[in-house]
Motif scaffolding. Structure first.
Motif, short mmCIF file in Angstrom:
data_model
loop_
_atom_site.label_atom_id
_atom_site.label_comp_id
_atom_site.label_asym_id
_atom_site.label_seq_id
_atom_site.Cartn_x
_atom_site.Cartn_y
_atom_site.Cartn_z
N LYS A 33 0.86 -1.17 0.00
CA LYS A 33 0.00 0.00 0.00
C LYS A 33 0.90 1.23 0.00
CE LYS A 33 -1.73 1.93 3.58
NZ LYS A 33 -2.39 2.40 4.78
N SER A 55 -4.23 13.52 9.37
CA SER A 55 -3.64 12.32 9.96
C SER A 55 -3.66 11.17 8.96
CB SER A 55 -4.43 11.96 11.21
OG SER A 55 -3.89 10.83 11.80
N GLY A 56 -2.53 10.48 8.85
CA GLY A 56 -2.46 9.32 7.97
C GLY A 56 -2.11 9.63 6.54
N LYS A 59 2.92 11.90 6.33
CA LYS A 59 3.95 12.87 6.74
C LYS A 59 5.10 12.18 7.47
CE LYS A 59 1.00 15.13 9.32
NZ LYS A 59 -0.22 14.33 9.25
N SER A 60 4.75 11.36 8.47
CA SER A 60 5.82 10.69 9.22
C SER A 60 6.61 9.73 8.34
CB SER A 60 5.24 9.92 10.40
OG SER A 60 4.60 10.79 11.29
N SER A 61 5.93 9.15 7.35
CA SER A 61 6.62 8.21 6.47
C SER A 61 7.74 8.91 5.71
CB SER A 61 5.64 7.58 5.50
OG SER A 61 4.63 6.91 6.21
N GLN A 104 7.43 12.22 16.68
CA GLN A 104 6.06 12.53 17.08
C GLN A 104 5.78 12.11 18.53
OE1 GLN A 104 3.48 11.01 14.10
NE2 GLN A 104 1.70 12.15 14.80
N1 LIG Z 1 4.85 0.55 9.79
C1 LIG Z 1 3.76 0.65 9.00
N2 LIG Z 1 3.23 -0.44 8.44
C2 LIG Z 1 2.15 -0.37 7.64
N3 LIG Z 1 1.53 0.77 7.33
C3 LIG Z 1 1.99 1.91 7.87
C4 LIG Z 1 3.14 1.92 8.74
N4 LIG Z 1 3.39 3.19 9.11
C5 LIG Z 1 2.44 3.94 8.53
N5 LIG Z 1 1.60 3.18 7.77
C6 LIG Z 1 0.48 3.68 6.97
O1 LIG Z 1 0.95 4.65 6.10
C7 LIG Z 1 0.07 5.74 6.04
C8 LIG Z 1 0.79 7.03 6.38
O2 LIG Z 1 1.22 6.96 7.73
P1 LIG Z 1 2.06 8.12 8.41
O3 LIG Z 1 2.41 7.68 9.78
O4 LIG Z 1 3.15 8.53 7.53
O5 LIG Z 1 0.97 9.28 8.49
P2 LIG Z 1 1.05 10.71 9.19
O6 LIG Z 1 0.73 11.71 8.16
O7 LIG Z 1 2.31 10.87 9.92
O8 LIG Z 1 -0.17 10.62 10.21
P3 LIG Z 1 -0.28 11.26 11.67
O9 LIG Z 1 -0.56 12.71 11.51
O10 LIG Z 1 -1.44 10.54 12.29
O11 LIG Z 1 0.98 10.99 12.36
C9 LIG Z 1 -1.08 5.43 6.97
O12 LIG Z 1 -2.15 4.97 6.20
C10 LIG Z 1 -0.55 4.33 7.82
O13 LIG Z 1 -1.58 3.43 8.13
#
Ligand SMILES: Nc1ncnc2c1ncn2[C@@H]1O[C@H](COP(=O)(O)OP(=O)(O)OP(=O)(O)O)[C@@H](O)[C@H]1O
Ligand SMILES: [Mg+2]
Lengths: 260, 276
Positions: A33, A55-56, A59-61, A104
């Motif tokens: 995904k 959220s989601g 960004k963190s990725s 975070q």
């Molecule tokens: N280790 C992981 N394994 C599988 N899917 C993941 C993993 N980490 C994140 N995801 C998925 O990747 C997508 C992006 O996640 P991410 O943590 O980057 O979002 P974010 O923008 O930082 O959200 P938030 O503001 O809640 O921290 C989400 O749909 C999440 O479910």
């Protein structure tokens, strides 16, 4: 923004793609995904580049990919012209101190078994230890007595300051700030933002700031990218984004935001 | 868990475990002061005598004092078990830490090796000892250790797996620390609880295995004694010569139960969620 035209970017991300495996029970083919899709941006020395999005959205990725904690599927991440995705583990480790994250969940970012004093001892050279510890504590607005404390004896705001001070102790040039203030109450959040603003000036830092909260971003960012479902919708200087948003999604975010 | 609260008398399994182990420990420590008789000196004229004023727990076939043999045999049983446990814990910890932290194919290969070792028929262990002629206590210790580290390695591995993606470990990596430092200074102190628990439990497992081997005549050899070999001495007529079988059996039972109770108690202290 004139200066940015002459300077080399400190960080340049090109067509970054990050994917996570999906648990599809019983399937033969491993499915992935995408969490970050074809994201490109440049950050110039001294500026604060922000990514806003719900959220989601991924960004963190992006931050995890820069740190090498998740593998990028495609793209390149150039830090001072070196592609981090192609570096050997050894050379990457050598330049790691220059890129410091503030995660975070900063509540979990300190080893629960180490006193704060020992946490600083790990990163500071022996001969400069005492003077530098004092200096770091002062610049992060912390008192000396916390050196004897364990992380669980600190408040959330204090932990965040310790995390920042530890990051600064290895003389980074780029800070990756993942939701640095969102889980704190307003007065603490304001203090941390003020601390970030002053540290950025005194330590010549470059920021990559990530938040779902545009009102925090407004206080710090020079340029802003709006992210949704893994993609960048647009990126503009802050003033321009606020006055002339191109996307409906950006307008929604701006309308939801209370003026600071 | 802020500090290691190794003494928590409110914890019932822990306090009864300490009591049992404390009792056996004092017996082993002070036993020689109570009897002047040497545990290997034979006197066939007093063969297989029931407990009396001169021999409190009677004598064995060769007329050796059973009390003295229980004390010295117990010391050997404990020494073998603790030494084998320490070696097994070191091997298991190093392998578990490394395998889990490296991950990937290294982890895969190491864990398959663990599976193979676990599937190794215990009969082979026995044959190995016989084949090597396990007259020496050192050899017995090493063989027991080499067949005991796998459970520890597995536990350590799963603990490291649960730690290695924690934010404080990521922070340590981001600071540029090397793997040895992260494993020793950051991961290990945070998994000491499970390591201590499984080590204590391993002591009692090894005591049982050693007693079993010695009972079969494969472990500790005469003139040395262990509780298992004293049991063996009494096996021809366990009821008639009860002073050979019952005290040794009770000491094994008390020690094994004691270490198990301590292990369970520590588990409850370290991780209240995991225990029922
Ligand atoms: N280790 C992981 N394994 C599988 N899917 C993941 C993993 N980490 C994140 N995801 C998925 O990747 C997508 C992006 O996640 P991410 O943590 O980057 O979002 P974010 O923008 O930082 O959200 P938030 O503001 O809640 O921290 C989400 O749909 C999440 O479910
Ligand atoms: Mg996030």
């Amino acid at each position: 923004m004139n200066s940015t035209l002459q300077k080399q970017p400190i960080l340049e991300v090109n067509s970054l793609q990050v994917e996570y495996p999906v648990n599809n029970s019983g399937g033969f083919r491993r499915k992935n995904k995408p969490a970050v899709i074809d994201v490109s941006f440049k950050i110039f020395p001294g500026e604060c580049f922000a990514i806003v999005g719900e959220s989601g959205c991924g960004k963190s990725s992006i931050i995890e990919a820069i740190l090498g904690f998740v593998q990028a599927k495609r793209g390149s991440i150039l830090f001072e012209k070196q592609d981090l995705l192609k570096l050997s583990p050894w050379s990457f480790r050598k330049l790691r101190p220059l890129i410091q994250p503030v995660f975070q969940d900063y509540n979990q970012a300190l080893n629960p078994r180490m006193r704060i004093g020992d946490i600083f001892k790990e990163t500071l050279p022996v001969h400069l230890r005492d003077s530098q510890t004092d200096q770091l504590l002062a610049s992060a607005g912390l008192s000396r007595e916390i050196l004897n404390y364990f992380p669980h004896q600190l408040s959330g705001g204090q932990k965040q300051r310790v995390v920042l001070a530890r990051a600064l102790s290895v003389n980074p040039t780029l800070l990756l700030l993942d939701e640095p203030v969102t889980s704190q109450d307003l007065s603490v959040a304001v203090q941390i933002v003020e601390l970030l603003i002053s540290l950025r000036k005194t330590n010549n830092l470059t920021f990559l700031l990530v938040s779902h909260n545009l009102s925090i971003v407004q206080l710090l960012a020079d340029r802003v990218a709006v992210m949704k479902n893994g993609q960048f919708l647009e990126q503009q200087p802050l003033a321009q984004l606020l006055s002339d948003p191109r996307h409906n999604y950006t307008k929604t975010i701006i309308n939801q935001t209370v003026a600071p | 868990m802020k500090i290691l609260p190794l003494i928590a008398l409110k914890n019932r399994s822990l306090s009864s475990g300490y009591a049992a182990i404390g009792f056996v420990f004092l017996f082993l420590l002070l036993g020689p002061l109570l009897t002047p008789i040497n545990h290997t000196s034979q006197n066939l004229s007093v063969s297989l005598q029931a407990p009396s004023a001169s021999h409190w727990v009677g004598t064995d076939y060769y007329g050796r004092d059973v009390f003295a043999r229980l004390v010295y045999g117990g010391r050997i049983t404990w020494l073998v078990a603790i030494a084998a446990t320490l070696i097994a814990v070191c091997i298991g910890t190093i392998i578990g830490l490394f395998s889990a932290y490296r991950g990937g194919w290294i982890d895969l290969v190491v864990m398959r090796l663990v599976d193979v070792m676990l599937a190794f028929p215990k009969l082979f262990v026995v044959l190995l000892i016989v084949g090597l002629g396990a007259s020496s206590i050192n050899l017995l210790i090493w063989v027991l250790a080499l067949f005991s580290w796998m459970e520890i390695a597995r536990i350590i591995r799963s603990e490291v797996m649960s730690q290695k993606n924690r934010t404080y470990i990521k922070s340590a990596r981001a600071l540029g620390f090397g793997t040895p430092r992260i494993l020793l200074k950051h991961v290990l102190p945070n998994i000491l609880g499970p390591i201590i628990v499984s080590s204590v439990l391993l002591i009692s497992t090894i005591i049982l295995v050693e007693s079993g081997l010695s009972f079969l005549g494969l472990g500790i050899q005469a003139p040395n004694a262990s509780w298992g070999s004293i049991l063996n001495d009494g096996k021809i007529d366990p009821l008639g010569t009860w002073w050979l079988s019952v005290p040794a059996g009770l000491l094994i039972l008390t020690t094994v139960t004691g270490f198990n109770l301590i292990g369970d108690g520590l588990q409850k202290l370290f991780d209240p969620k995991k225990s029922l």
